[in-house]
Scaffold this motif. Structure first.
Motif, PDB file in Angstrom:
ATOM      1  N   THR A   3       0.700   4.172  -2.784  1.00 24.73           N
ATOM      2  CA  THR A   3       0.416   5.561  -2.430  1.00 24.73           C
ATOM      3  C   THR A   3       1.470   6.483  -3.037  1.00 24.73           C
ATOM      4  O   THR A   3       1.148   7.560  -3.546  1.00 24.73           O
ATOM      5  CB  THR A   3       0.362   5.729  -0.896  1.00 24.73           C
ATOM      6  OG1 THR A   3      -0.677   4.882  -0.389  1.00 24.73           O
ATOM      7  CG2 THR A   3       0.075   7.162  -0.502  1.00 24.73           C
ATOM      8  N   GLN A   9      -3.581   8.786  -0.279  1.00 24.46           N
ATOM      9  CA  GLN A   9      -4.196   7.573   0.264  1.00 24.46           C
ATOM     10  C   GLN A   9      -5.666   7.483  -0.132  1.00 24.46           C
ATOM     11  O   GLN A   9      -6.161   6.407  -0.476  1.00 24.46           O
ATOM     12  CB  GLN A   9      -4.053   7.534   1.783  1.00 24.46           C
ATOM     13  CG  GLN A   9      -2.636   7.280   2.240  1.00 24.46           C
ATOM     14  CD  GLN A   9      -2.469   7.445   3.745  1.00 24.46           C
ATOM     15  OE1 GLN A   9      -3.298   8.042   4.416  1.00 24.46           O
ATOM     16  NE2 GLN A   9      -1.370   6.923   4.263  1.00 24.46           N
ATOM     17  N   ASP A  46       0.819  -1.214   0.000  1.00 23.43           N
ATOM     18  CA  ASP A  46       0.000   0.000   0.000  1.00 23.43           C
ATOM     19  C   ASP A  46       0.852   1.263   0.000  1.00 23.43           C
ATOM     20  O   ASP A  46       0.515   2.258  -0.650  1.00 23.43           O
ATOM     21  CB  ASP A  46      -0.947   0.017   1.204  1.00 23.43           C
ATOM     22  CG  ASP A  46      -2.105  -0.944   1.047  1.00 23.43           C
ATOM     23  OD1 ASP A  46      -2.235  -1.562  -0.037  1.00 23.43           O
ATOM     24  OD2 ASP A  46      -2.890  -1.076   1.999  1.00 23.43           O
ATOM     25  N   SER A  47       1.958   1.235   0.712  1.00 25.08           N
ATOM     26  CA  SER A  47       2.841   2.394   0.768  1.00 25.08           C
ATOM     27  C   SER A  47       3.436   2.690  -0.614  1.00 25.08           C
ATOM     28  O   SER A  47       3.498   3.848  -1.040  1.00 25.08           O
ATOM     29  CB  SER A  47       3.957   2.144   1.793  1.00 25.08           C
ATOM     30  OG  SER A  47       4.860   3.207   1.809  1.00 25.08           O
TER      31      SER A  47
END
Length: 172
Positions: free
Chosen positions: A115, A131, A111-112
């Motif tokens: 993003t 996000q 997810d990082s």
């Protein structure tokens, strides 16, 4: 090699050389030390290092395990498999990639990572906004059936595709 700091449960883990074992305990309780000692003991008892699989939940624990075992049995370290659960799954997928029609050198984004890509593509500087955009992309992607995705790419995700096109014309 027993450390004098080991409790009876930890000693029992090290002494049990047959079969698999799952060690669940809070942070800082000696899981990595115990498992490293178990591996060394197994090797000393004649277990082939190629038959030993050490799985951890975090990259940090896997790295720590490798570092400890490099001190205790450096000549056997290359034959041990020490990975995270995700790392093992990725290795299996890479090995079998041809069966799935995917390249062996595929990348996995968390997810990082996603993003950060959203920040770059949509030229967003605020983490929270990036996000939110990532969340909207995920919701949009998950709301379509696989057969509908070709339509989706032609018609777009509404505001997201329009915004992306307007801010990144060179990408399209």
């Amino acid at each position: 090699m027993y450390s004098s700091k080991l409790n009876p449960e930890q000693k029992a883990i090290i002494d049990r050389l047959v079969g698999t074992i799952l060690v669940l305990a809070p942070v800082g309780t000696g899981k990595t030390s115990v498992l490293a000692e178990r591996v060394v003991r197994a090797i000393r008892e004649g277990v082939d290092p190629k038959r030993i699989l050490c799985l951890t939940f975090t990259n940090r624990a896997a790295k720590e395990m490798k570092e400890r075992l490099s001190l205790y049995c450096p000549d056997r370290l290359p034959y041990l498999t020490i990975k995270t659960f995700h790392g093992l799954c990725a290795s299996i997928l890479r090995f079998e990639a041809h069966q799935f029609g995917i390249p062996q050198n595929f990348l996995i984004y968390d997810d990082s990572d996603c993003t950060e890509i959203v920040k770059e593509v949509f030229r967003v500087s605020k983490e929270r906004e990036a996000q939110q955009l990532f969340f909207e992309i995920e919701i949009g992607r998950l709301s379509f059936e696989p057969a509908d995705l070709s339509e989706c790419t032609r018609e777009g995700f509404g505001r997201l595709q329009t915004r992306s096109y307007n801010t990144n014309k060179e990408v399209f």
